[in-house]
Design an enzyme around this catalytic site. Structure first.
Site, PDB file in Angstrom:
ATOM      1  N   GLU A   1      -0.683  -5.110  -0.646  1.00 31.95           N
ATOM      2  CA  GLU A   1      -2.132  -5.286  -0.586  1.00 31.95           C
ATOM      3  C   GLU A   1      -2.493  -5.941   0.739  1.00 31.95           C
ATOM      4  OE1 GLU A   1      -2.681  -5.917  -5.422  1.00 31.95           O
ATOM      5  OE2 GLU A   1      -3.504  -7.407  -4.027  1.00 31.95           O
ATOM      6  N   PRO A   2      -3.765  -5.913   1.125  1.00 30.57           N
ATOM      7  CA  PRO A   2      -4.165  -6.528   2.394  1.00 30.57           C
ATOM      8  C   PRO A   2      -3.714  -7.978   2.543  1.00 30.57           C
ATOM      9  CG  PRO A   2      -5.959  -5.188   1.539  1.00 30.57           C
ATOM     10  CD  PRO A   2      -4.900  -5.201   0.482  1.00 30.57           C
TER      11      PRO A   2
ATOM     12  N   SER B   1       4.832  -9.226   1.987  1.00 28.80           N
ATOM     13  CA  SER B   1       6.102  -9.857   1.633  1.00 28.80           C
ATOM     14  C   SER B   1       5.959 -10.748   0.405  1.00 28.80           C
ATOM     15  CB  SER B   1       6.618 -10.680   2.816  1.00 28.80           C
ATOM     16  OG  SER B   1       6.877  -9.854   3.938  1.00 28.80           O
TER      17      SER B   1
ATOM     18  N   TRP C   1      -0.865   0.313   2.840  1.00 26.88           N
ATOM     19  CA  TRP C   1       0.452   0.789   3.308  1.00 26.88           C
ATOM     20  C   TRP C   1       1.120   1.703   2.278  1.00 26.88           C
ATOM     21  CZ3 TRP C   1      -0.595  -0.455   7.864  1.00 26.88           C
ATOM     22  CH2 TRP C   1      -0.995  -1.741   8.241  1.00 26.88           C
TER      23      TRP C   1
ATOM     24  N   GLU D   1       9.445  -2.132   3.077  1.00 24.00           N
ATOM     25  CA  GLU D   1      10.343  -2.431   1.954  1.00 24.00           C
ATOM     26  C   GLU D   1      11.117  -3.723   2.178  1.00 24.00           C
ATOM     27  OE1 GLU D   1      12.139   0.361  -0.535  1.00 24.00           O
ATOM     28  OE2 GLU D   1      11.289   2.070   0.499  1.00 24.00           O
TER      29      GLU D   1
END
Length: 411
Positions: free
Chosen positions: A131-132, A136, A162, A391
């Site tokens: 999310e914005p 991480s 993303w 990822e």
């Protein structure tokens, strides 16, 4: 005699050679064009579907290989062809892995086939986690899922970013918070079926690399999905949340409490992502090696110079070391061996860093030519950059490894 062997089976070799041929004959010739267009290469995906590469059956066969090596072999070859097109072909598998990692057998059978479509009508799928304000830090997800008992539906609201194939996917898998007080342990994954009202594509990102892969925001505005779209089912979720609340009340919430929905997906996919990075690195190394053997300066091939030859030696050594880490983690995962030293994160970390370093070295060895689009290494270098970011950034991988090997809550 020991039963240990690192030799690939005849079937694995055949699949590797088949995929290499497709990468060389179909993907590579189209790579520069789709990188410039920054569009999803639907004709290439359809061609992959027609020959059987883009299909549930193909990935299922590779996924259930008891050695665990078939998936990384496939990823390396496709991404040797081109990373952007490779990701367009395999991006759907992240959503499929999310269903495999968190869903029931019935859910797997229902949703995964719809992610691929048919060779005549190919579809793609999207896994929506970031999310914005939560990349991480997966515990910071704001997308909410609220259960409507009267209709047995979940109502989803939030914005994802993303997302590979976000907005153009037939099936979206969305990670949402069910109980905000539990942080990452209060999350669950939901399937958003095709044509569901309230789901729309936000901005499409113009990227530094992997440009043939579609990356966009996904907006969820009062999206209603049936109760059976909760991966794993409500009974399992309620039990997991109850355990997490008990631990929170006892002051031991951080000790366990089951796997987080997003992390379960990333754990399963990290070695495969590492294999993608290896494919990019190997491709750049091969271009540099060929160039060094044929480029003549001061009356001799530049590989005759130790500075060039040693750089190539280091490139090849790091690529092979990265592959061994990926293969080890893949074998461990396939054989239910626990990652006691975060071996999955190790493989992704080292392979991603290797791809970035090797492609930079390749550009340097090609000199001015390496900086032009007449040679593919500048594109490979751009593509490699994402492998220390998505990822799980390299910093997050190091954090996971450090916490695992030390047993300490390192921040």
């Amino acid at each position: 005699m020991s039963g240990f062997s690192m030799a690939l089976s005849e079937d694995q070799l055949a699949v590797r050679d088949w995929l290499h041929g497709f990468a060389a004959d179909v993907i590579r010739p189209a790579a520069a064009e789709w990188d410039e267009r920054e569009e999803t290469p639907w004709p290439i995906i359809q061609e992959a579907a027609k020959v059987g590469i883009y299909s549930l059956d193909f990935y299922a066969q590779q996924y259930f290989d008891p050695s665990g090596l078939s998936i990384p072999i496939a990823m390396e070859e496709l991404f040797w062809g081109d990373a952007g097109i490779g990701l367009a072909i395999v991006g759907t598998t992240l959503a499929a892995v999310a269903v495999l990692a968190n869903g029931t057998e019935e859910q797997v059978g229902t949703w995964v086939p719809q992610m691929f479509g048919t060779p005549d009508d190919v579809k793609v799928a999207a896994f929506c986690s970031s999310e914005p304000d939560a990349g991480s830090d997966v515990s910071a997800l704001r997308t909410r899922a609220v259960y409507d008992q009267a209709t047995d539906e979940w109502v989803l609201n939030g914005t994802k970013t993303w997302a590979t194939n976000g907005g153009i996917a037939n099936v979206h898998v969305v990670v949402a918070t069910v109980d905000p007080e539990l942080g990452a342990r209060g999350q669950a994954s939901f399937v958003v079926p095709p044509g569901t009202k309230g789901l729309s594509q936000g901005q499409k990102f113009k990227k530094h690399g992997i440009r043939a892969s579609h990356t966009a925001e996904v907006v969820l505005d009062a999206v209603r999905v049936p109760g059976h779209c909760l991966l794993g089912g409500k009974e399992k979720l309620d039990e997991r949340l109850a355990r997490a609340r008990e631990r929170a009340a006892a002051g031991t919430a951080g000790s366990s409490g089951g796997r987080n929905a997003a992390m379960a997906t990333f754990e399963a996919s990290r070695p495969a992502v590492g294999a993608q990075a290896i494919g990019i690195a190997r491709a750049a190394y091969e271009v540099a090696l060929d160039y060094a053997k044929t480029r003549v300066q001061f009356g001799r091939p530049i590989i005759d110079n130790q500075g060039v030859a040693f750089a190539l030696a280091d490139m090849r050594t790091r690529i092979d070391a990265a592959r061994l880490l990926v293969w080890r983690a893949s074998w461990m995962a396939a054989n239910q061996q626990p990652f006691t030293a975060a071996e999955g994160s190790m493989s992704k970390l080292y392979a991603g860093e290797t791809a970035k370093w090797v492609t930079a070295q390749a550009m340097q060895l090609l000199g001015g030519n390496g900086f032009t689009r007449e040679y593919p290494v500048e594109r490979m270098h751009r593509d490699s950059a994402i492998y220390t970011v998505f990822e799980g950034t390299s910093e997050i991988q190091r954090l996971v490894i450090a916490r695992t090997v030390s047993g300490m809550p390192i921040r």
